[in-house]
Design an enzyme around this catalytic site. Sequence first.
Site, PDB file in Angstrom:
ATOM      1  N   LYS A  88       0.833  -1.194   0.000  1.00 22.85           N
ATOM      2  CA  LYS A  88       0.000   0.000   0.000  1.00 22.85           C
ATOM      3  C   LYS A  88       0.874   1.253   0.000  1.00 22.85           C
ATOM      4  O   LYS A  88       1.668   1.482   0.922  1.00 22.85           O
ATOM      5  CB  LYS A  88      -0.909   0.007   1.232  1.00 22.85           C
ATOM      6  CG  LYS A  88      -1.767  -1.237   1.362  1.00 22.85           C
ATOM      7  CD  LYS A  88      -2.747  -1.373   0.216  1.00 22.85           C
ATOM      8  CE  LYS A  88      -3.657  -2.574   0.413  1.00 22.85           C
ATOM      9  NZ  LYS A  88      -4.649  -2.702  -0.661  1.00 22.85           N
ATOM     10  N   ASP A 124      -0.274  -0.809  -4.605  1.00 25.10           N
ATOM     11  CA  ASP A 124      -1.691  -0.431  -4.529  1.00 25.10           C
ATOM     12  C   ASP A 124      -1.814   0.967  -3.946  1.00 25.10           C
ATOM     13  O   ASP A 124      -1.522   1.201  -2.777  1.00 25.10           O
ATOM     14  CB  ASP A 124      -2.442  -1.445  -3.673  1.00 25.10           C
ATOM     15  CG  ASP A 124      -3.951  -1.249  -3.717  1.00 25.10           C
ATOM     16  OD1 ASP A 124      -4.408  -0.306  -4.400  1.00 25.10           O
ATOM     17  OD2 ASP A 124      -4.660  -2.039  -3.081  1.00 25.10           O
ATOM     18  N   GLU A 155      -1.902  -0.495  -8.899  1.00 22.67           N
ATOM     19  CA  GLU A 155      -3.352  -0.642  -8.734  1.00 22.67           C
ATOM     20  C   GLU A 155      -4.016   0.679  -8.345  1.00 22.67           C
ATOM     21  O   GLU A 155      -3.564   1.369  -7.438  1.00 22.67           O
ATOM     22  CB  GLU A 155      -3.637  -1.697  -7.664  1.00 22.67           C
ATOM     23  CG  GLU A 155      -5.115  -1.982  -7.480  1.00 22.67           C
ATOM     24  CD  GLU A 155      -5.343  -3.051  -6.438  1.00 22.67           C
ATOM     25  OE1 GLU A 155      -6.423  -3.040  -5.817  1.00 22.67           O
ATOM     26  OE2 GLU A 155      -4.444  -3.897  -6.230  1.00 22.67           O
ATOM     27  N   ASP A 167      -9.634  -1.229  -9.523  1.00 26.74           N
ATOM     28  CA  ASP A 167     -10.388  -1.833  -8.433  1.00 26.74           C
ATOM     29  C   ASP A 167     -11.569  -0.953  -8.039  1.00 26.74           C
ATOM     30  O   ASP A 167     -12.684  -1.135  -8.505  1.00 26.74           O
ATOM     31  CB  ASP A 167      -9.444  -2.077  -7.244  1.00 26.74           C
ATOM     32  CG  ASP A 167     -10.105  -2.780  -6.074  1.00 26.74           C
ATOM     33  OD1 ASP A 167     -11.266  -3.196  -6.196  1.00 26.74           O
ATOM     34  OD2 ASP A 167      -9.456  -2.930  -5.015  1.00 26.74           O
ATOM     35  N   LYS A 197     -14.539  -8.371  -7.064  1.00 25.30           N
ATOM     36  CA  LYS A 197     -14.943  -8.585  -5.683  1.00 25.30           C
ATOM     37  C   LYS A 197     -16.461  -8.756  -5.628  1.00 25.30           C
ATOM     38  O   LYS A 197     -17.201  -7.788  -5.858  1.00 25.30           O
ATOM     39  CB  LYS A 197     -14.511  -7.409  -4.810  1.00 25.30           C
ATOM     40  CG  LYS A 197     -12.993  -7.234  -4.760  1.00 25.30           C
ATOM     41  CD  LYS A 197     -12.584  -6.039  -3.926  1.00 25.30           C
ATOM     42  CE  LYS A 197     -11.060  -5.929  -3.827  1.00 25.30           C
ATOM     43  NZ  LYS A 197     -10.628  -4.746  -3.069  1.00 25.30           N
TER      44      LYS A 197
END
Length: 371
Positions: A165, A194, A218, A241, A265
């Site tokens: 992250k 991400d 991401e 995402d 997801k």
Amino acid sequence: MRISRIAVWQIELPLTKPYWLSGGRLKFEAIDSTFVRIDTDEGVSGWGEGCPWGHTYLPAHGPGLRAAVGVLAPALIGRDPRALDEINRAMDIQLPGHLYAKSPLDIACWDILGKTAGAPLWRLLGAEQPAAVAVNSSISTGTPEEMIALIKEASSKGYRTHSAKIGGSDFSADIERIEAISAALPKGEQVTYDVNRAWTPGVAMQVLNAVTARDWVEQPCETLDQCALVASKVPQPIMLDECLHSFQDHLEAWKRGSCQGVKVKPNRVGGLTRARQIRDFGVSVGWQMHIEDTGGSAFADSAALQLAATTPDANRLASWLCHAHLGIDPVPGQGGRNRGGLVHFDDRPGIGITPDPSLLGEPVAIYGGGA
């Protein structure tokens, strides 16, 4: 077979330690999960779980999910839960949008379908045998030294793919993180950086054109428009995402060449029915996909990862396990668990997990069944 009753439980899932993402601007210490059980007039019941990752990550939150289930339930009582397309159409008519609230109901219907057919979810989703699914660590934002230490800890548990992250206004700190992590990454392991939509397009271009790493990046920015602009200006492959909710969002991302991969997801897109549609589209256009859920216990993880287990090897990337970050386990010993970096599934029918209501507490709502 008809739906006779829908029961709802709320459970707080504390994290083992605080978790930071989006460059440290978002902090999480516990998540609010909702379990639903759909009962039928033939004595077969199905379970589902919906768990937004807090209320700052996406336009979703636990109390909103439970309120929406109260609106949706009257449209489902008396219907055949095995008629999944009809179930989803009925929910869309009763309450447009609110996809995250429809997910646990859709998943509970899949659970019933599997139990009545005597088949595991992965077989209903089209596999002759389920693939072993690689697991993906999730590395909280920190200093380069802190993040490298977390990656080494994850490696010791079998993880070979890591989600680091990063993100924020200090782009020099992100350059330092990326270069340090890439240099320290053990041989044979992979990393995705991400950003969780923390960068503006200008910062994204400065960072990604400055680093030598060519790993996945991401969700660099907030919107699909911003991410599409960045994707056209940087050398790294882009994974999307948070900006993808509906099938139409995924179609638009492909039409604009905004990414080379996506995260699918079920809780975010409305359940397994819609997640499978998106997964199949991703296969057809050559995307690579992380298939996992937004949050939740081993129940939510197992439902999502069985979809991953039916995805072709060329299109399947590693999956994250939210339950690995939790301080409690409401479905102890059940479902897909990390075993040396892989998750395997057996042939138990449906999702393969039966939660114990005594571990969930008293239902917060019951619809139908004379309640």
